[in-house]
Design an enzyme around this catalytic site. Structure first.
Site, PDB file in Angstrom:
ATOM      1  N   CYS A 120      -0.618   3.288  -6.472  1.00 45.98           N
ATOM      2  CA  CYS A 120      -2.019   2.920  -5.399  1.00 45.98           C
ATOM      3  C   CYS A 120      -1.920   1.620  -5.958  1.00 45.98           C
ATOM      4  CB  CYS A 120      -2.906   3.774  -5.669  1.00 45.98           C
ATOM      5  SG  CYS A 120      -4.506   2.779  -4.660  1.00 45.98           S
ATOM      6  N   CYS A 136       0.776  -1.080   0.143  1.00 41.39           N
ATOM      7  CA  CYS A 136      -0.131   0.061   0.122  1.00 41.39           C
ATOM      8  C   CYS A 136       0.810   1.303  -0.021  1.00 41.39           C
ATOM      9  CB  CYS A 136      -0.891   0.038   1.407  1.00 41.39           C
ATOM     10  SG  CYS A 136      -1.785   1.335   1.412  1.00 41.39           S
TER      11      CYS A 136
HETATM   12  N1  DGL Z   1      -3.758   0.411  -2.077  1.00 42.27           N
HETATM   13  C1  DGL Z   1      -3.618   1.592  -1.485  1.00 42.27           C
HETATM   14  C2  DGL Z   1      -2.318   2.070  -2.053  1.00 42.27           C
HETATM   15  O1  DGL Z   1      -1.496   1.562  -2.632  1.00 42.27           O
HETATM   16  C3  DGL Z   1      -4.507   2.785  -0.988  1.00 42.27           C
HETATM   17  C4  DGL Z   1      -6.022   2.672  -1.331  1.00 42.27           C
HETATM   18  C5  DGL Z   1      -6.889   3.203   0.175  1.00 42.27           C
HETATM   19  O2  DGL Z   1      -6.940   2.540   1.007  1.00 42.27           O
HETATM   20  O3  DGL Z   1      -7.094   4.592  -0.157  1.00 42.27           O
HETATM   21  O4  DGL Z   1      -2.065   3.359  -1.789  1.00 42.27           O
END
Ligand code: DGL
Length: 262
Positions: A189, A75
């Site tokens: 993301c 993330c």
């Molecule tokens: N998957 C997450 C990232 O790589 C973020 C998504 C979220 O929870 O806003 O930033």
């Protein structure tokens, strides 16, 4: 024979599956625990203080419960904040996921690169520093998306997501400066590769999409040492912090290399 390593992959939701998929390909022998902190999703809507206060103790609890050999924070919104906190709190090796600005700027021919991430990720000091250090003469446009991660979750859960909603988040990445236009978009993301087919289709012109997942998988493999054994698949677990019963197993199997996540 040594037990297969346990790799814990953590994200706010299902986006980290795009990273997991690559790691499973590199280390098919490992046991996987995938944790979606869906009780706190989306991280992009929380403050920096809230994310640190949430993630650091939660990862500690997960380490105690699953005793992983390595933890991947899949993330960007969390990794751009918490990696140093995690490394000083816990001794297990960590691999983070941060915007792939360096390779994107190295390969851009027009020297126009956009970084598509959550509103949190594009605001981070960490991201600004990556641009200062690695832009290599490129003009970098930061695009903070409020909704794209949620749209990706909806699509993966089988709900209809309109082209219009995706385009509204995507279009600001495409900058035409007259003499040069964006040729490279960083998927900053982990949710966004879930929508890659749609992004390609809706892009106003063709670009290179940079997804750091293969590089993360190589890093994990290097840290664990030695290649995995193709035939040995050591199972997988899927944890939702909301404790909701998960009915997604069939849709999720390809991300786990065909394993059915328990
Ligand atoms: N998957 C997450 C990232 O790589 C973020 C998504 C979220 O929870 O806003 O930033």
């Amino acid at each position: 024979m040594a037990a297969p390593p346990t790799i814990l992959v953590f994200d706010s939701g299902l986006g980290g599956l795009t990273v997991l998929r690559e790691i499973v390909g590199a280390r098919p022998d490992a046991h996987y625990v995938y944790v979606a902190d869906d009780a706190f999703f989306p991280y992009g809507h929380h403050t920096e203080e809230q994310i640190i206060a949430r993630v650091v103790p939660l990862v500690g609890e997960l380490i105690a419960a699953h005793t992983p050999d390595l933890v991947v924070i899949a993330c960007n919104t969390a990794s751009t904040l918490v990696m140093s906190h995690l490394r000083s709190a816990y001794s297990v090796p960590f691999v983070g996921t941060v915007p792939a600005i360096k390779p994107a700027c190295a390969s851009s021919r027009t020297k126009r690169v956009s970084v598509l991430g959550t509103k949190g990720t594009v605001k981070r000091e960490y991201t600004r520093k990556l641009i200062d250090d690695f832009a290599q003469g490129c003009e970098v446009t930061l695009v903070g998306s409020a909704e794209l991660a949620s749209l990706a979750e909806r699509a993966l859960n089988g709900f209809y997501v309109s082209d219009k909603d995706i385009s509204a988040e995507l279009t600001p990445c495409f900058v035409d400066h007259g003499n040069a236009r964006t040729d490279t978009v960083v998927l900053a993301c982990t949710h966004y590769p879930l929508l890659l087919d749609r992004l390609v289709k809706l892009a106003p012109w063709p670009v290179d999409w940079i997804d750091p997942a293969p590089a993360i998988a190589r890093r994990v493999s290097d840290l664990l040492g030695g290649p995995g054994r193709e035939s040995d698949t050591a199972g997988a677990e899927m944890v939702f912090t909301s404790k909701r019963p998960h009915t997604l197993s069939h849709a999720l199997m390809p991300f786990f290399g065909g394993r059915v996540p328990a």
